[in-house]
Design a protein around this motif. Structure first.
Motif, PDB file in Angstrom:
ATOM      1  N   PRO A 294      15.135   8.240  16.442  1.00 51.03           N
ATOM      2  CA  PRO A 294      13.795   8.441  16.026  1.00 51.03           C
ATOM      3  C   PRO A 294      12.821   8.172  17.201  1.00 51.03           C
ATOM      4  O   PRO A 294      11.650   8.903  17.283  1.00 51.03           O
ATOM      5  N   GLU A 295      13.181   7.465  18.420  1.00 54.34           N
ATOM      6  CA  GLU A 295      12.333   7.208  19.437  1.00 54.34           C
ATOM      7  C   GLU A 295      12.164   8.697  20.229  1.00 54.34           C
ATOM      8  O   GLU A 295      11.116   9.189  20.804  1.00 54.34           O
ATOM      9  N   ALA A 296      13.257   9.326  20.294  1.00 51.91           N
ATOM     10  CA  ALA A 296      13.166  10.857  20.859  1.00 51.91           C
ATOM     11  C   ALA A 296      12.443  11.771  20.207  1.00 51.91           C
ATOM     12  O   ALA A 296      11.656  12.835  20.686  1.00 51.91           O
ATOM     13  N   LEU A 297      12.671  11.638  18.575  1.00 50.96           N
ATOM     14  CA  LEU A 297      11.681  12.479  18.076  1.00 50.96           C
ATOM     15  C   LEU A 297      10.452  12.131  18.309  1.00 50.96           C
ATOM     16  O   LEU A 297       9.301  13.024  18.213  1.00 50.96           O
ATOM     17  N   LEU A 298       9.872  11.002  18.258  1.00 51.97           N
ATOM     18  CA  LEU A 298       8.448  10.555  18.437  1.00 51.97           C
ATOM     19  C   LEU A 298       7.870  11.116  19.850  1.00 51.97           C
ATOM     20  O   LEU A 298       6.872  11.396  19.909  1.00 51.97           O
TER      21      LEU A 298
END
Length: 353
Positions: A294-298
């Motif tokens: 999720p952090e990479a997507l954000l």
């Protein structure tokens, strides 16, 4: 063109880079000798070997992108290192005396063109070309191969030329009269154009290295009329995506690992096709993927988009005027995104659930 082949079982698990598949990329090179495509024909009146001269060929070469990525990871710098480098760059901007650079010698040109950096630049500056693939026994493939057969009228002209060539001089001179290879002057012009295009691509990569969407008008202003629209659009076609009238650097040219680069391209595909992107759906698509968390997507969403009440939208407004001014370029990029539908269909199905 890029093709993936399975790595032989005895090789895959060994060595520094353990890969289940190996990629091969195409690279177009000029032909420096007489080469032709040959077809044996058995039709009445057209029997024999028919030849089609070639002036360009495309070689499939192993890709070493995995090595480039490992080097990039090993040489990654911290924020402090970047600040020190920026200060050093700023110190170099002092006034310097005007000097004249000597013309590059042939040996220096040869040495420069034999480097890996020049090879990478020439590959990245190549333009995208449409390629149709047909089964060799299909009607389309048969129709193309029929064009290889030399028309009867041309055969008569060739026979007459052969007679005149042998009467006047040797067979070597006759071969030179075919003259289907590019002339030296033409090759020089091609090399100059290639080098100029490579320089344009290199500057565009630097301008777009943050990964943000940039309108074409802004990019064009950076060159201040030094390049034509045709050359600039061709260069952008080799290093950037067109999304709703704005250009973004190819994911493969950013310092991202392959999984996140693939996810970024998928997000741009969503922006292009459905305009608004929902973060929660993306997290479901990549649920369980350690690389694309999720952090990479954000991080990717913040890089290319902005949050609205309807979802994430491209960071800059759509540019409808680009389609009006450059319809051919728009069509080429729309064709590219259409070709990506098959690639992203499994992810798209998960996103729409």
């Amino acid at each position: 063109m890029e093709l993936d082949y399975s790595t032989p079982e005895g090789i895959g698990p060994h060595g520094l880079y353990q890969m289940s598949t190996r990629s091969y990329n195409s690279h177009t090179i000029p032909v420096s000798t007489h080469m032709a495509l040959g077809k044996m024909v058995n039709k009445p009146g057209a029997e024999g070997l028919h030849l089609v001269p070639l002036s360009r060929i495309t070689q499939m070469r192993p890709s070493f992108s995995h090595v480039d990525e490992s080097i990039a990871d090993a040489t990654a710098t911290t924020t402090e290192d970047d600040l020190i480098k920026a200060e050093a760059e700023a110190s170099k901007l002092e006034r310097k005396p005007l000097t004249f650079q000597k013309k590059e010698s042939e040996r220096a040109v040869l040495a420069r063109k034999s480097t890996y950096a020049y090879k990478k630049m020439s590959e990245e500056s190549e333009l995208w070309q449409d390629l149709e693939v047909h089964d060799k026994d299909s009607s389309d493939a048969i129709a193309v191969m029929e064009k290889v057969i030399c028309p009867a009228g041309h055969e008569a002209l060739m026979s007459e030329t052969v007679k005149q060539g042998y009467k006047k001089s040797t067979s070597a001179q006759y071969v030179s009269t075919l003259n289907y290879l590019l002339t030296k002057n033409h090759d020089q012009m091609q090399n100059e154009n290639t080098e100029e295009a490579s320089g344009v691509v290199a500057k565009l990569v630097r301008l777009m290295q943050e990964g943000w969407p940039i309108p074409y008008s802004v990019l064009k202003d950076q060159f201040r009329g030094s390049v034509t629209d045709e050359m600039l659009l061709q260069a952008l076609g080799s290093c950037a995506f067109l999304v709703r009238g704005n250009f973004l650097l190819h994911s493969k040219l950013l310092p991202l690992n392959p999984s996140i680069a693939h996810a970024r391209t998928f997000i741009l595909f969503l922006f292009q096709t459905i305009e608004y992107v929902h973060r929660s759906r993306l997290e479901l698509v990549y649920n369980g993927d350690d690389q694309v968390n999720p952090e990479a997507l954000l991080m990717v969403l913040k890089q290319v988009g902005r949050k609205t009440s309807k979802g994430w939208k491209l960071k800059v407004e759509d540019d409808p005027t680009f389609a009006e001014k450059y319809p051919d370029t728009l069509l080429a990029h729309l064709t590219f995104w259409s070709s990506q539908l098959r690639r992203f269909q499994p992810l798209l199905d998960l996103y729409r659930q």
